[in-house]
Each structure stands twice: as C-alpha cells, then as structure tokens.
Design an enzyme around this catalytic site. Structure first.
Site, PDB file in Angstrom:
ATOM      1  N   ILE A  43      31.835  32.357  22.186  1.00 51.71           N
ATOM      2  CA  ILE A  43      32.216  31.601  23.376  1.00 51.71           C
ATOM      3  C   ILE A  43      31.285  30.415  23.500  1.00 51.71           C
ATOM      4  CG2 ILE A  43      32.470  31.663  25.894  1.00 51.71           C
ATOM      5  CD1 ILE A  43      32.963  34.666  25.662  1.00 51.71           C
ATOM      6  N   VAL A  46      29.371  24.555  27.908  1.00 53.78           N
ATOM      7  CA  VAL A  46      29.668  23.155  28.199  1.00 53.78           C
ATOM      8  C   VAL A  46      28.598  22.273  27.579  1.00 53.78           C
ATOM      9  CG1 VAL A  46      29.925  21.454  30.038  1.00 53.78           C
ATOM     10  CG2 VAL A  46      30.993  23.707  30.251  1.00 53.78           C
ATOM     11  N   LYS A  79      12.761   9.852  32.263  1.00 49.47           N
ATOM     12  CA  LYS A  79      13.775   9.243  33.124  1.00 49.47           C
ATOM     13  C   LYS A  79      13.133   8.856  34.447  1.00 49.47           C
ATOM     14  CE  LYS A  79      18.035  10.255  35.642  1.00 49.47           C
ATOM     15  NZ  LYS A  79      19.076  11.262  35.936  1.00 49.47           N
TER      16      LYS A  79
END
Length: 501
Positions: A43, A46, A79
């Site tokens: 499986i 994402v 970031k």
C-alpha cells in the site's frame, strides 16, 4: 479503576504513522507499554508533502534529533517562508516570512506603528522589516542567534525535505526505541462490547489486539471513518481545490532557494520546493475548472528542469472528520482530515494531534472528558488554519478566470469575516488562544493580498511620529545589513555535511 495502558497499535506507516510511533516511543517506556505499527509494503503513501513550518523544530527536539543528521538523512534545505507570486494580481508578489516583522515598542505593537506610517506615506515596504524576507531574497540562511538585541535573533525557519526519507528516518529511530513493525494488509476489524476496537485482522490471519489505536490509514480513514462511522465535514464551499498533480525535476539555475514558492495559476496554484538534490513541483487545482490532463500539461510546462519521474495525480477532499478521537481510537494525518497544502500545514496537523495525545494519554480507551477536550482543541486547530487558507483565495483582485471570480465572491466563515472587518477598520491583529499562525503571518497575507486598513490602532499614538519614523528607519537599516552578513544557503548546507552525492 481502568486498566493501565499496555499496548498501542498504529495502523498505517508513512509520515504520520512513523511520527506517531517515534514520539510515543520517545516519551513512553516501551518495556511496559508495547507499541506496534502495522503497515503493508503493497500500500503506497501520499508522501508528497515536502514543506514544513517552524513547529517541526520542536517535534525534532522532542525526539532528540540532531539537526545535521536530519538534514543529511532527508536531503533537507532550510525554509524562511513562502513567496507568493501572482496571487493579488498577475505580476505582483509578496513574501510570508517566518520570524517577525520588526520589533514591538514596549506595549505598542510594531504593526500599529507601521500602519500609521503607511497611512502617513512614511513607511517602507513591509518586507524591509523582516530578516527572513531580506535573507530569502539574497539566498542566505543561518539559524537564529540566541542572545543580544540583534535581527538575527528573530529568524524563524522550517525545512523542505523528502517526506519518504523522513518517514524512513523516523522508522529507524522508532524501532531503535522499541517500536515493533508488523508487515501486513488489514482485512478486518473486531469490535469490543462497548463499540470500540478490539483487534485488527491481517490478511495472514494474524490479529493485533491493543488498548488504544492510532489511525494513520490515509484518506481511507479505515478505523475512525469506515469502522467507527465518524462522518466527514466537507469544506469545499470555501476551499474548492480537489486535485493535485506532482512531479520532481532537476535543479535549475535558481538553485536551492531557502523558501517555498507558490505561484497562482488560472485554475489553482503551483508549488516549488527545493531540496538538496532536486525540486518538488505540484499544481493544486479544482477539477470543476480543469481536467487532469490539462493540469499535468500546465505543470510540466512550468518546471525549471527535466522531470525525474512520471507526474503523480492525487485526489482529495478538503475538510475534517466530525471527531478526531472516538472511543479507543485517534486519527492522525489524512485519516483525520485534509487542508490543502498552500501553507504547508499537513505535517503540523499530525504533530499537533500527537502533542495533544501525549497531553491526554488515554486511561483505558480514554475518559469522556479527555475525548471531548481533544476533539474541541483539534477542531479549533483545523478551523483557524482553514480561515487563514481561505484568506489567500478570497482576498484577491484577480478576475481573469471563472476560478478566481468564484473565490473572490464566496461567502466567508463568520470567524474570518470578523477578523477581516476588525483589521480593515484599525489594522488590529490578534491571535486566538494558541492558534498556529502569528500576527506576522496574518499581516503578511492581509497586506500582501491587498487588504489594507483605513485607520490605525490608536495605541500607536503612544509614540511620537518623529520617534517612530526614526525607529522604523533604523530597523530597516539594521535588518538589511544583518542579512548581507549571513552565509549563503548552500554554504550552510555544506557545513552540515549535506549536498553530497
């Protein structure tokens, strides 16, 4: 008296599952409380969420993770915020920085002084007062200093990283700390007499019984949604994007910028997330306004280097489960809800759920009072982030496509409409309780999207205009100078042992 907690089962791996496993194993004694994570290699996950926000540092610190090791293992970059391109109107851009704008003057907030100066015509652009914005524009980065009256003390930062590598990195830590991984696909659930979950049944016939379950099964929400029947609240009326197509590409001439870029397109928006070894790209869009094939073509025509994989299509619904904790099960990550990735909040919502679970570790399956409090706090977390996201889409002058015309005229949640009304009148900003986004964030987006107040907070009159003008000028001068003295981003990464190979 309820039986003490003895076994926690986490259903699903990926970023959410291994974040939960690592945090629980770090805090709990796995010799007395077993932690089992069930996942199947068959499986997929994402796994495209590669940008984060500053609270990730607190999570890594909880786990005792060394930053240099983390940067190397996940191919991470720094970031300092997000650059928004073409959101207010085409051809305009602004920066949402981490850290702060300027400094408060005792009881007088910086934004009150700046708004008064703006109305007087005396203020420099807002970004001039942000060390993060100034450094980002120059491609420079360093962690904040910890002492002194120095703009470098106001640096806030997060990371871009490979989500699959982060999950694997956390898996290694979690297993080292005593988490047991069980390979297998879940094909059934046994229910307890009280309606909770007694065990999950694997395809192999193995049964995993536990006192408490953490559902990290992704959009399917196998335990909380399918098994326990907790409904999903749809927020598509405010956040209509329901598709994303993602593709990595080779680094281009711009290189490893220490910020995320979000560029508005006619049917949605595109992300650019630079890692050490590649750039992550994606187009988030509304299927009502764009076909999947057109979205893929639009994305591929706007990347800076050769594509390194086939584009990957993701379908999603924006919203949340009506409850996050039901009986003896808490859902984290996509199993609990999804807010589109514009402000990089997906991993934060996992982290917030874990933090509150650690605050309210279940006694037995959990007391009703604990469950009510957890659900109330997580609902507020989702809703305040939802409002911040809606602001970006609603506050725009764009009317060049049906997509933007719909968004700029949509009805707003009452909570957001009230916040905007207060700001329009006085420039006042506030932070509800411990909501995620600070006054810096709200100011950056409200101003950047073109909402400016017609008046200013009268508390600004506690400082004479001449004094305020001098202080603002000094902040801008010192901020610009400090940014030029910071090392370039690549030099920071090399110093941490990154960018090898």
């Amino acid at each position: 008296m309820s039986a003490p907690l003895s076994h926690i089962a986490i259903v699903g791996g990926g970023t959410a599952g291994w974040m939960a496993a690592a945090a629980l194993a770090r805090v709990l004694d796995t010799r007395t409380i077993a932690i089992t994570l069930v996942e199947s290699e068959a499986i997929g996950t994402v796994g495209v969420g590669e940008a984060t926000i500053p609270p990730i540092q607190a999570f890594n610190a909880l786990l005792g993770i060394d930053e240099a090791e983390f940067l190397r293992a996940t191919r991470a970059t720094a970031k300092l915020g997000i650059e928004f391109v073409d959101w207010r109107t085409e051809g305009r851009r602004y920066f949402h920085p981490f850290g702060t704008h300027g400094v408060d003057f005792g009881a007088i907030p910086f934004e009150a002084i700046w708004q008064r100066a703006r109305l007087d015509g005396d203020a420099a652009p807002l970004e001039v007062y942000s060390i993060c914005a100034a450094a980002a524009r120059l491609g420079r980065f360093q962690p904040p200093v910890t002492s002194g009256n120095n703009p470098l003390a106001h640096i806030g930062y997060a990371y871009h990283f490979d989500a699959a590598l982060y999950a694997g990195f956390l898996r290694g830590k979690a297993e080292q700390w005593g988490v047991r991984r069980q390979e297998g696909r879940i094909v059934g659930v046994q229910r307890a007499e009280d309606g909770g979950i007694a065990a999950v049944v694997l395809e192999s016939g193995v049964e995993i019984g536990a006192d408490f379950y953490v559902d990290c099964s992704g959009f399917r929400s196998y335990l909380l949604g399918e098994t326990l029947g907790v409904p999903f609240e749809h927020w598509g009326q405010w956040l209509p994007n329901d598709r994303a197509v993602a593709v990595p590409c080779a680094l281009g001439p711009e290189g490893r910028t220490p910020f995320t870029r979000s560029t508005a397109r006619g049917v949605g928006w595109q992300w650019r997330i630079p890692l050490q070894h590649r750039v992550g790209n994606g187009l988030v869009y509304a299927s009502e306004h764009c076909s999947d094939a057109a979205a893929e073509a639009l994305l591929l025509s706007n990347i800076e280097g050769a594509a390194l994989a086939e584009p990957r299509l993701l379908r999603f619904e924006t919203g949340r489960r009506a409850r996050f904790w039901e009986r003896n099960c808490v859902a984290l990550g996509l199993a609990s809800g999804f807010l589109e990735p514009l402000e990089s909040t997906s991993i934060h919502l996992v982290q917030a759920g874990i933090a509150r679970l650690l605050e309210m570790l279940p006694v037995g399956g959990g007391t009703p009072a604990d469950i009510r409090r957890y659900n109330r706090l997580m609902a507020t977390e989702f809703e305040t982030i939802r409002d911040f996201l809606i602001l970006h889409f609603h506050a725009t002058a764009r009317d060049d496509t049906d997509y933007w015309r719909r968004l700029r005229t949509m009805a707003l949640p009452d909570s957001l409409a009230e916040r905007i009304a207060i700001y329009r009148a006085s420039g006042r900003l506030y932070r509800e309780a411990d909501e995620l986004f600070s006054k810096t964030s709200w100011l950056a987006v409200l101003h950047g999207q073109g909402i400016d107040p017609t008046g200013y907070d009268p508390i600004a009159d506690g400082m004479a205009r001449e004094d305020a003008r001098a202080r603002l000028a000094r902040i801008a001068e010192v901020t610009a100078l400090a940014a030029t003295r910071m090392p370039v981003h690549d030099a920071f990464l090399r110093a941490q042992g990154g960018m090898a190979g």
